[in-house]
Design a protein around this motif. Sequence first.
Motif, PDB file in Angstrom:
ATOM      1  N   ASN A 158       0.845  -1.190   0.000  1.00  0.00           N
ATOM      2  CA  ASN A 158       0.000   0.000   0.000  1.00  0.00           C
ATOM      3  C   ASN A 158       0.877   1.235   0.000  1.00  0.00           C
ATOM      4  OD1 ASN A 158      -2.399  -1.467   0.149  1.00  0.00           O
ATOM      5  ND2 ASN A 158      -2.189  -1.688   2.352  1.00  0.00           N
ATOM      6  N   GLU A 159       0.336   2.348  -0.451  1.00  0.00           N
ATOM      7  CA  GLU A 159       1.089   3.587  -0.508  1.00  0.00           C
ATOM      8  C   GLU A 159       1.230   4.224   0.867  1.00  0.00           C
ATOM      9  OE1 GLU A 159       0.494   7.240  -3.142  1.00  0.00           O
ATOM     10  OE2 GLU A 159      -0.102   5.517  -4.374  1.00  0.00           O
ATOM     11  N   LEU A 160       2.399   4.756   1.135  1.00  0.00           N
ATOM     12  CA  LEU A 160       2.667   5.447   2.385  1.00  0.00           C
ATOM     13  C   LEU A 160       1.876   6.748   2.436  1.00  0.00           C
ATOM     14  CD1 LEU A 160       4.498   5.898   4.940  1.00  0.00           C
ATOM     15  CD2 LEU A 160       6.016   7.143   3.405  1.00  0.00           C
ATOM     16  N   PRO A 161       1.140   6.984   3.506  1.00  0.00           N
ATOM     17  CA  PRO A 161       0.435   8.266   3.648  1.00  0.00           C
ATOM     18  C   PRO A 161       1.420   9.348   4.080  1.00  0.00           C
ATOM     19  CG  PRO A 161      -0.015   6.860   5.514  1.00  0.00           C
ATOM     20  CD  PRO A 161       0.848   6.060   4.580  1.00  0.00           C
ATOM     21  N   ALA A 162       2.313   9.727   3.169  1.00  0.00           N
ATOM     22  CA  ALA A 162       3.455  10.594   3.475  1.00  0.00           C
ATOM     23  C   ALA A 162       3.065  11.918   4.120  1.00  0.00           C
ATOM     24  CB  ALA A 162       4.268  10.848   2.209  1.00  0.00           C
ATOM     25  N   ALA A 163       1.895  12.435   3.828  1.00  0.00           N
ATOM     26  CA  ALA A 163       1.505  13.739   4.361  1.00  0.00           C
ATOM     27  C   ALA A 163       1.316  13.723   5.878  1.00  0.00           C
ATOM     28  CB  ALA A 163       0.230  14.226   3.686  1.00  0.00           C
ATOM     29  N   GLY A 164       1.228  12.561   6.487  1.00  0.00           N
ATOM     30  CA  GLY A 164       1.073  12.469   7.935  1.00  0.00           C
ATOM     31  C   GLY A 164       2.308  11.963   8.654  1.00  0.00           C
ATOM     32  N   VAL A 165       3.368  11.621   7.908  1.00  0.00           N
ATOM     33  CA  VAL A 165       4.593  11.100   8.503  1.00  0.00           C
ATOM     34  C   VAL A 165       5.545  12.251   8.810  1.00  0.00           C
ATOM     35  CG1 VAL A 165       6.619   9.624   8.116  1.00  0.00           C
ATOM     36  CG2 VAL A 165       4.368   8.893   7.299  1.00  0.00           C
ATOM     37  N   MET A 166       6.156  12.198   9.975  1.00  0.00           N
ATOM     38  CA  MET A 166       7.127  13.209  10.401  1.00  0.00           C
ATOM     39  C   MET A 166       8.442  12.523  10.748  1.00  0.00           C
ATOM     40  SD  MET A 166       5.466  16.143  10.628  1.00  0.00           S
ATOM     41  CE  MET A 166       3.745  16.566  10.397  1.00  0.00           C
TER      42      MET A 166
ATOM     43  N   GLU B 123       1.984  26.379  13.826  1.00  0.00           N
ATOM     44  CA  GLU B 123       0.802  25.874  13.131  1.00  0.00           C
ATOM     45  C   GLU B 123       1.111  24.570  12.409  1.00  0.00           C
ATOM     46  OE1 GLU B 123      -1.296  28.626  10.672  1.00  0.00           O
ATOM     47  OE2 GLU B 123      -0.930  30.284  12.043  1.00  0.00           O
ATOM     48  N   VAL B 124       0.085  23.753  12.288  1.00  0.00           N
ATOM     49  CA  VAL B 124       0.200  22.517  11.519  1.00  0.00           C
ATOM     50  C   VAL B 124       0.216  22.897  10.039  1.00  0.00           C
ATOM     51  CG1 VAL B 124      -0.948  20.338  10.948  1.00  0.00           C
ATOM     52  CG2 VAL B 124      -1.012  21.214  13.293  1.00  0.00           C
ATOM     53  N   PRO B 125       1.195  22.391   9.285  1.00  0.00           N
ATOM     54  CA  PRO B 125       1.236  22.726   7.854  1.00  0.00           C
ATOM     55  C   PRO B 125      -0.062  22.320   7.149  1.00  0.00           C
ATOM     56  CG  PRO B 125       3.248  21.608   8.520  1.00  0.00           C
ATOM     57  CD  PRO B 125       2.304  21.539   9.680  1.00  0.00           C
ATOM     58  N   ARG B 126      -0.519  23.164   6.224  1.00  0.00           N
ATOM     59  CA  ARG B 126      -1.770  22.891   5.499  1.00  0.00           C
ATOM     60  C   ARG B 126      -1.752  21.551   4.790  1.00  0.00           C
ATOM     61  NH1 ARG B 126      -2.382  28.118   2.280  1.00  0.00           N
ATOM     62  NH2 ARG B 126      -1.022  26.832   1.053  1.00  0.00           N
ATOM     63  N   GLU B 127      -0.592  21.172   4.257  1.00  0.00           N
ATOM     64  CA  GLU B 127      -0.509  19.938   3.481  1.00  0.00           C
ATOM     65  C   GLU B 127      -0.402  18.684   4.360  1.00  0.00           C
ATOM     66  OE1 GLU B 127       3.518  21.702   4.057  1.00  0.00           O
ATOM     67  OE2 GLU B 127       1.643  22.493   3.311  1.00  0.00           O
ATOM     68  N   ALA B 128      -0.278  18.865   5.671  1.00  0.00           N
ATOM     69  CA  ALA B 128      -0.172  17.720   6.576  1.00  0.00           C
ATOM     70  C   ALA B 128      -1.520  17.021   6.715  1.00  0.00           C
ATOM     71  CB  ALA B 128       0.320  18.180   7.938  1.00  0.00           C
ATOM     72  N   ALA B 129      -1.467  15.712   6.816  1.00  0.00           N
ATOM     73  CA  ALA B 129      -2.685  14.900   6.968  1.00  0.00           C
ATOM     74  C   ALA B 129      -2.654  14.176   8.304  1.00  0.00           C
ATOM     75  CB  ALA B 129      -2.790  13.891   5.833  1.00  0.00           C
ATOM     76  N   VAL B 130      -3.778  14.134   8.971  1.00  0.00           N
ATOM     77  CA  VAL B 130      -3.902  13.413  10.229  1.00  0.00           C
ATOM     78  C   VAL B 130      -4.036  11.924   9.926  1.00  0.00           C
ATOM     79  CG1 VAL B 130      -5.367  13.064  12.256  1.00  0.00           C
ATOM     80  CG2 VAL B 130      -4.921  15.381  11.413  1.00  0.00           C
ATOM     81  N   LEU B 131      -3.240  11.118  10.619  1.00  0.00           N
ATOM     82  CA  LEU B 131      -3.306   9.663  10.491  1.00  0.00           C
ATOM     83  C   LEU B 131      -3.943   9.112  11.759  1.00  0.00           C
ATOM     84  CD1 LEU B 131       0.283   8.995   9.098  1.00  0.00           C
ATOM     85  CD2 LEU B 131      -1.849   9.223   7.820  1.00  0.00           C
ATOM     86  N   PRO B 132      -5.103   8.498  11.648  1.00  0.00           N
ATOM     87  CA  PRO B 132      -5.789   8.016  12.851  1.00  0.00           C
ATOM     88  C   PRO B 132      -5.040   6.851  13.504  1.00  0.00           C
ATOM     89  CG  PRO B 132      -6.915   7.243  10.891  1.00  0.00           C
ATOM     90  CD  PRO B 132      -5.836   8.182  10.426  1.00  0.00           C
TER      91      PRO B 132
END
Length: 126
Positions: free
Chosen positions: A2-10, A78-87
């Motif tokens: 599966n694809e890595l949800p890169a927008a939520g990885v730090m 602030e949380v970057p706009r492009e960041a995605a929350v990973l549940p």
Amino acid sequence: MNELPAAGVMRVIGPESAGAGFLVTAGGLIVTCAHVLAGSAPGATVRVEPHAGRQPLKATVVLLKNPPDVAVLQLTGEVPREAAVLPLGRSPQDDGDRWQGLLTFGYPRVRPETGFPGEVTIIPGG
């Protein structure tokens, strides 16, 4: 895989090493492993870099628990706009005959800047 949800990885940079962290709330909470922050204490400031974009950010250590090897950080800005929350979720469970895989991601010594994805496949009876 599966694809890595890169927008939520730090990428979390601790005093002695770097490791993966995951944005888990829109308010800027990041979960990582306590061993990544070895040498830190609650209240310390550490650097984090979103996997997608690499713009350095600062975060405060909110919680360190080892065991069970978990840490929580709070972004100071602030949380970057492009960041995605990973549940957050639970480890895969047996759902009858269907077993789910588990995606992993880390920043091991062999790829400390770009990171390394993985996937765990559960084999019933294995």
